[in-house]
Design a protein around this motif. Structure first.
Motif, short mmCIF file in Angstrom:
data_model
loop_
_atom_site.label_atom_id
_atom_site.label_comp_id
_atom_site.label_asym_id
_atom_site.label_seq_id
_atom_site.Cartn_x
_atom_site.Cartn_y
_atom_site.Cartn_z
N GLU A 50 56.68 -78.81 -7.16
CA GLU A 50 55.95 -79.21 -8.36
C GLU A 50 56.70 -78.75 -9.59
OE1 GLU A 50 51.49 -78.99 -6.36
OE2 GLU A 50 52.19 -77.33 -7.64
N LEU A 51 56.87 -79.65 -10.54
CA LEU A 51 57.59 -79.34 -11.77
C LEU A 51 56.62 -78.89 -12.86
CD1 LEU A 51 60.38 -79.38 -13.23
CD2 LEU A 51 59.71 -81.63 -14.10
N PHE A 52 56.90 -77.71 -13.44
CA PHE A 52 56.11 -77.19 -14.55
C PHE A 52 56.97 -77.10 -15.81
CE2 PHE A 52 53.56 -75.97 -10.99
CZ PHE A 52 52.25 -76.05 -11.46
N THR A 58 56.16 -88.25 -8.01
CA THR A 58 54.75 -88.55 -8.26
C THR A 58 54.38 -87.88 -9.58
OG1 THR A 58 54.24 -88.63 -5.89
CG2 THR A 58 52.39 -88.32 -7.42
N TRP A 59 54.11 -88.68 -10.60
CA TRP A 59 53.85 -88.15 -11.93
C TRP A 59 52.41 -87.67 -12.04
CZ3 TRP A 59 57.99 -87.19 -14.69
CH2 TRP A 59 59.14 -87.97 -14.49
N GLU A 60 52.18 -86.69 -12.90
CA GLU A 60 50.87 -86.11 -13.12
C GLU A 60 50.40 -86.32 -14.55
OE1 GLU A 60 49.05 -84.37 -10.88
OE2 GLU A 60 50.48 -84.21 -9.22
N LYS A 61 49.10 -86.45 -14.74
CA LYS A 61 48.46 -86.43 -16.06
C LYS A 61 49.10 -87.39 -17.06
CE LYS A 61 47.28 -81.55 -15.42
NZ LYS A 61 47.45 -80.17 -15.93
N GLY A 62 49.50 -88.56 -16.59
CA GLY A 62 50.02 -89.58 -17.48
C GLY A 62 51.49 -89.44 -17.84
N ARG A 71 60.80 -82.47 -22.51
CA ARG A 71 61.76 -81.78 -23.37
C ARG A 71 61.59 -80.29 -23.12
NH1 ARG A 71 60.73 -81.66 -28.34
NH2 ARG A 71 62.79 -81.89 -29.30
N GLY A 72 62.66 -79.53 -23.35
CA GLY A 72 62.57 -78.08 -23.20
C GLY A 72 62.72 -77.63 -21.76
N PRO A 73 62.48 -76.34 -21.51
CA PRO A 73 62.68 -75.78 -20.17
C PRO A 73 61.61 -76.22 -19.18
CG PRO A 73 61.73 -74.13 -21.62
CD PRO A 73 62.04 -75.32 -22.49
N ALA A 74 62.00 -76.29 -17.92
CA ALA A 74 61.07 -76.63 -16.85
C ALA A 74 61.65 -76.13 -15.54
CB ALA A 74 60.85 -78.15 -16.78
N TYR A 75 60.80 -75.88 -14.57
CA TYR A 75 61.30 -75.49 -13.25
C TYR A 75 60.35 -75.93 -12.15
CZ TYR A 75 58.51 -71.24 -14.32
OH TYR A 75 57.53 -70.35 -14.69
N TRP A 76 60.88 -75.94 -10.93
CA TRP A 76 60.13 -76.38 -9.76
C TRP A 76 59.56 -75.18 -9.01
CZ3 TRP A 76 59.73 -81.61 -9.26
CH2 TRP A 76 60.69 -82.39 -9.93
N ARG A 109 53.42 -72.76 -22.92
CA ARG A 109 52.91 -73.88 -22.14
C ARG A 109 53.20 -73.65 -20.65
NH1 ARG A 109 57.16 -79.00 -23.04
NH2 ARG A 109 59.01 -77.89 -22.23
N ARG A 110 52.28 -74.10 -19.82
CA ARG A 110 52.44 -74.10 -18.36
C ARG A 110 51.79 -75.39 -17.87
NH1 ARG A 110 55.07 -70.39 -19.47
NH2 ARG A 110 55.17 -68.28 -18.62
N GLU A 111 52.52 -76.48 -17.93
CA GLU A 111 51.94 -77.79 -17.65
C GLU A 111 52.64 -78.45 -16.47
OE1 GLU A 111 50.98 -82.01 -19.93
OE2 GLU A 111 52.23 -80.49 -20.89
N LYS A 112 51.83 -78.88 -15.49
CA LYS A 112 52.38 -79.58 -14.34
C LYS A 112 52.75 -81.00 -14.76
CE LYS A 112 51.39 -80.85 -9.55
NZ LYS A 112 50.38 -80.86 -8.47
#
Length: 435
Positions: free
Chosen positions: A340-342, A315-319, A325-330, A352-355
């Motif tokens: 939730e992936l940030f 389920t995608w968030e905010k478009g 790209r770059g680092p992300a974690y659940w 950045r801290r974007e859901k």
């Protein structure tokens, strides 16, 4: 490679022996392995490296501890030494801070020089990575190393013992354990769906690489392989080496000394005639890149071509419509039903801290019903309740154990509130996954 003297190395996992997935993983332990795990926890606790107070989450997950035990062939003292060395190394180099604050462009530059996640999984649900060595020419590597030596890519403070170029590499290992493995663990279209994925399958293409190029890369690859084996044990499963030239027996003599015997036993060196047949034994054709006889549209520098079955769960968030790209974690959601992936890291000097999106947890934690009141005259009998740690382990893959993790403000508070204490789930601080 037909007719070459390179030895064919059978995989330890092919025969389903004690080292092969899912053996030795959560939900698939022998009585002896269960005992080794409990003994390991006891020793770590006595020596200040493991905490699990009543009513609180443990400092480290079972699946993390099992990686060290498998790597050390279930010898508890040996596993303790490697675990302690890794904990000391992580703290000395602030791995949690590094991953949270690494510059996105520096991260992507590093990613282009190392194995790429294809966006697909093998037949067991393990993520597939592709590495084409020919792109590591001496000029590219020299430019990268020079830049790394003069510019720090993150806000992490280190003890200086690990070069910056390798610390950037380990941000990619953090991505494996915090992003790819938790994502694959959440997918239930696989056997042993309750067992967390803590491995990776790798296709390593060594075609078009000269002996001189191998020699120039020797120290670079040796240092990276040695540290990865030491601090990210049991994250590699099958490794398929493809396109090996006639002189590869010489190169193989170097390589096999960089890894532990268990990892070496998982390496397949394939001739041109064996590539398609052997890969299809372990990977569905739709998930094998076309260059190696499969159906997948994927080139080495591409973004992941994400499995349609994974896309269906997102389920995608905010478009957003793709992974960042770059680092992300659940991290677990407040209700404990999704991950939730940030997206993290720094862009243009700003953190950045974007859901980005969320996926359902396949085995969400179920609240236990309230226990009826016991009459005063009846004695209260304490009972031990056995919980399936395998199902809890999947949620645990999105949780971290760093003691020096900086505050993440609202996200940290949100995740902390979602964490439910459970004696069978070896939880860690809920802001990132530790390798």
């Amino acid at each position: 490679m037909a007719g070459s003297p390179v030895e064919q190395v059978p995989s330890a996992t092919a025969g389903g022996d004690e080292f092969g997935y899912p053996h030795g993983h959560l939900g698939h332990l022998t009585a002896e392995q269960e005992k080794a795990l409990q003994d390991f926890k006891t020793i770590l606790g006595e020596r200040g490296l493991y905490k699990h107070a009543p009513g609180e989450k443990a400092s480290h997950e079972d699946w993390t501890l099992l990686r060290f035990l498998r790597a050390r062939k279930w010898v508890v003292e040996d596993a303790y030494k490697q675990f302690k060395d890794t904990e000391d190394w992580r703290k000395a180099n602030q791995l949690e801070v590094l991953y949270d604050t690494v510059d996105v462009e520096a991260y992507e530059e590093t990613r282009s020089l190392y194995p790429q996640w294809t966006g697909r999984r093998d037949r067991r649900g393990i993520p597939i990575y592709l590495f084409q060595i020919r792109h590591l020419d001496s000029k590219t590597v020299a430019n990268y190393e020079k830049k790394a030596e003069t510019t720090s890519a993150s806000l992490a403070k280190t003890d200086g013992s690990t070069p910056e170029k390798l610390l950037r590499l380990f941000a990619l290992y953090e991505n494996l354990t915090r992003f790819a493995q938790p994502l694959c663990s959440a997918m239930t279209d696989r056997d042993n769906a309750e067992t967390p994925i803590t491995l990776s399958t790798n296709i390593v293409d060594v075609s078009q690489v000269s002996l001189r190029m191998f020699w120039n890369l020797k120290s670079h690859m040796q240092a990276a392989s040695t540290l990865a084996t030491a601090h990210y044990p049991e994250t590699l499963d099958r490794i398929f080496i493809i396109g090996a030239p006639y002189f590869f027996s010489t190169v193989w003599g170097w390589i096999k000394r960089w890894f532990d015997p268990i990892t070496v036993s998982k390496i397949f060196i394939l001739s041109a005639a064996e590539v398609k047949t052997e890969l299809e034994r372990f990977i569905e054709p739709r998930n094998i890149p076309k260059a190696y006889g499969g159906e997948l549209e994927f080139e080495f520098f591409d973004r992941p071509n994400v499995d349609p079955k994974i896309k269906e769960t997102i389920t995608w968030e905010k478009g957003h419509t793709e992974f960042p790209r770059g680092p992300a974690y659940w991290v677990p959601s407040e209700d404990g039903k999704t991950l939730e992936l940030f997206a993290v890291g720094r862009q243009d000097g700003k953190e950045r801290r974007e859901k980005i999106c969320s996926i359902p947890l396949p085995f969400p934690k179920v609240e236990e019903p309230a226990v009826a009141a016991v009459k005063e005259e009846e004695p209260v009998v304490e009972q031990e309740v056995e919980v399936n740690s395998a199902s809890e382990g999947i949620k645990a893959l999105s949780v971290s154990s760093s003691d020096d993790k900086p505050s993440m403000a609202d996200i940290s508070e949100k995740v902390a509130a979602a964490a439910v204490p459970d004696a069978a789930t070896e939880g860690q601080k809920p802001s990132a996954v530790k390798a």
